[in-house]
Design a protein around this motif. Structure first.
Motif, PDB file in Angstrom:
ATOM      1  N   LYS A 136      40.736  47.608  50.894  1.00  0.00           N
ATOM      2  CA  LYS A 136      41.308  47.747  50.327  1.00  0.00           C
ATOM      3  C   LYS A 136      41.936  46.514  49.941  1.00  0.00           C
ATOM      4  N   LYS A 184      36.261  53.523  36.010  1.00  0.00           N
ATOM      5  CA  LYS A 184      36.498  54.628  36.506  1.00  0.00           C
ATOM      6  C   LYS A 184      34.912  55.410  35.929  1.00  0.00           C
ATOM      7  N   ASP A 185      34.681  54.955  35.140  1.00  0.00           N
ATOM      8  CA  ASP A 185      33.418  55.413  34.635  1.00  0.00           C
ATOM      9  C   ASP A 185      32.169  55.065  34.924  1.00  0.00           C
ATOM     10  N   GLU A 219      40.888  52.372  33.027  1.00  0.00           N
ATOM     11  CA  GLU A 219      41.264  52.799  34.165  1.00  0.00           C
ATOM     12  C   GLU A 219      40.382  51.606  35.602  1.00  0.00           C
ATOM     13  N   LEU A 220      40.931  50.872  36.201  1.00  0.00           N
ATOM     14  CA  LEU A 220      39.769  50.313  37.302  1.00  0.00           C
ATOM     15  C   LEU A 220      39.880  51.145  38.461  1.00  0.00           C
ATOM     16  N   THR A 221      38.843  51.102  39.374  1.00  0.00           N
ATOM     17  CA  THR A 221      39.287  51.951  40.861  1.00  0.00           C
ATOM     18  C   THR A 221      38.318  51.188  42.018  1.00  0.00           C
ATOM     19  N   SER A 222      37.765  50.141  41.421  1.00  0.00           N
ATOM     20  CA  SER A 222      36.848  48.651  42.828  1.00  0.00           C
ATOM     21  C   SER A 222      37.506  47.503  42.330  1.00  0.00           C
ATOM     22  N   THR A 259      32.912  46.128  48.853  1.00  0.00           N
ATOM     23  CA  THR A 259      33.453  46.863  47.563  1.00  0.00           C
ATOM     24  C   THR A 259      35.108  47.242  48.155  1.00  0.00           C
ATOM     25  N   ASP A 275      38.920  49.459  47.288  1.00  0.00           N
ATOM     26  CA  ASP A 275      40.268  50.111  46.400  1.00  0.00           C
ATOM     27  C   ASP A 275      41.037  49.868  46.114  1.00  0.00           C
ATOM     28  N   THR A 298      42.499  51.834  43.340  1.00  0.00           N
ATOM     29  CA  THR A 298      43.455  52.364  42.782  1.00  0.00           C
ATOM     30  C   THR A 298      44.625  53.537  43.275  1.00  0.00           C
ATOM     31  N   ASP A 299      45.495  52.411  44.117  1.00  0.00           N
ATOM     32  CA  ASP A 299      46.057  51.992  44.285  1.00  0.00           C
ATOM     33  C   ASP A 299      47.542  51.306  43.486  1.00  0.00           C
TER      34      ASP A 299
END
Length: 293
Positions: A157, A228-229, A269-272, A287, A289, A291-292
């Motif tokens: 993270k 996100k996709d 929307e980003l995830t990582s 990687t 994360d 998402t927070d």
């Protein structure tokens, strides 16, 4: 008269631009096989060009790999027959069973038969051979599976430092320090303009080179955002004076930091955040994360 090989010309152009570079990094940049690059550079260095093709290594690491190969060879030799076949096996290339003679053979003799065993027949035990992880047995690139180090974590993270090591000897620690999303105010303050529906993101990373050789590539050369996709977003070709970019070249033991700028659709929307030493190799990919955020 044969003209110059266009691949060699492209290769030399990249070498002239970078000055000093590791063969795997040069191959990755050009999208070529590292073995082809090494062979071409070795051949070109004998033509009088002002270029030296050398090898740098971790001497102790190479000695460990050689010792592992020699240990495997010694164990294999001690547990095998003269032709590399486990004991109690036929050692010839074509074992032949004695011919069986029918009753009443007119040839005047009978072939002696092997004694019959009353109990269950014993099956010769095959000596298990250690598995190799990469490289041919007996080479310095080969290590036994039971000598592998514990796998390093490849996910974290924001604030995490992750490590990556390649068979080529590269050992790096990469830390994700900060992600500024959105960073429109930083982007516009530097004199850039966002189109309607766009937003800017700034990613701050640090790289520590634990290799015995310099790391010649840009630390964020393969740093990207992941939506996100699952789609990847590459960095924008801009830099901010308030957030200095990465510079190429990290010396052994040195830690450098830098900022990478991204411009993407405002609704994404980003995830990582993803960093790769060799694109497409999951074993050399880290990687984080986000998402927070």
């Amino acid at each position: 008269m044969t003209g110059p090989d266009p691949v060699d010309v492209r290769l030399l152009s990249a070498v002239a631009e970078m000055g000093r570079v590791a063969i795997p990094d040069l191959a990755s940049r050009l999208g070529m096989d590292a073995r082809d690059v090494a062979a071409r550079l070795a051949a070109l260095s004998t033509t009088g060009l002002p270029m030296i093709v050398g090898v740098e290594c971790d001497p102790q690491g190479i000695r460990n790999a050689v010792a592992a190969a020699q240990q495997w060879a010694a164990q294999h030799s001690a547990s095998s027959g003269p032709h590399g076949v486990p004991p109690n096996q036929y050692s010839g290339p074509h074992p032949v069973q004695p011919p069986q003679q029918p009753p009443g053979n007119s040839g005047g003799y009978s072939m002696p038969q092997p004694p019959q065993q009353s109990g269950p027949q014993q099956v010769p035990q095959q000596v298990p051979q250690p598995m190799n992880s990469w490289g041919p047995p007996g080479s310095a690139a080969w290590v036994r599976a039971d000598q592998h180090a514990a796998p390093m974590p490849q996910n974290g993270k924001i604030g995490s430092k992750l490590e990556v090591a390649s068979p080529a000897g590269e050992r790096l620690t990469i830390g994700l320090v900060e992600v500024v999303d959105p960073a429109d105010f930083l982007f516009t303050a530097a004199g850039y303009e966002l189109q309607p529906g766009e937003r800017a993101v700034v990613v701050h990373t640090e790289l520590t080179n634990r290799s015995p050789a310099p790391f010649a590539a840009l630390p964020d050369q393969h740093l990207e955002l992941v939506a996100k996709d699952g789609s990847a977003i590459a960095k924008a070709p801009v830099s901010l004076s308030s957030r200095p970019p990465h510079r190429a070249g990290v010396q052994p033991g040195e830690t450098v930091g830098g900022h990478t700028i991204y411009v993407l659709p405002e609704i994404t929307e980003l995830t990582s955040v993803r960093w790769a030493l060799r694109p497409g190799d999951p074993q050399l990919t880290l990687t984080w994360d986000i998402t927070d955020l």
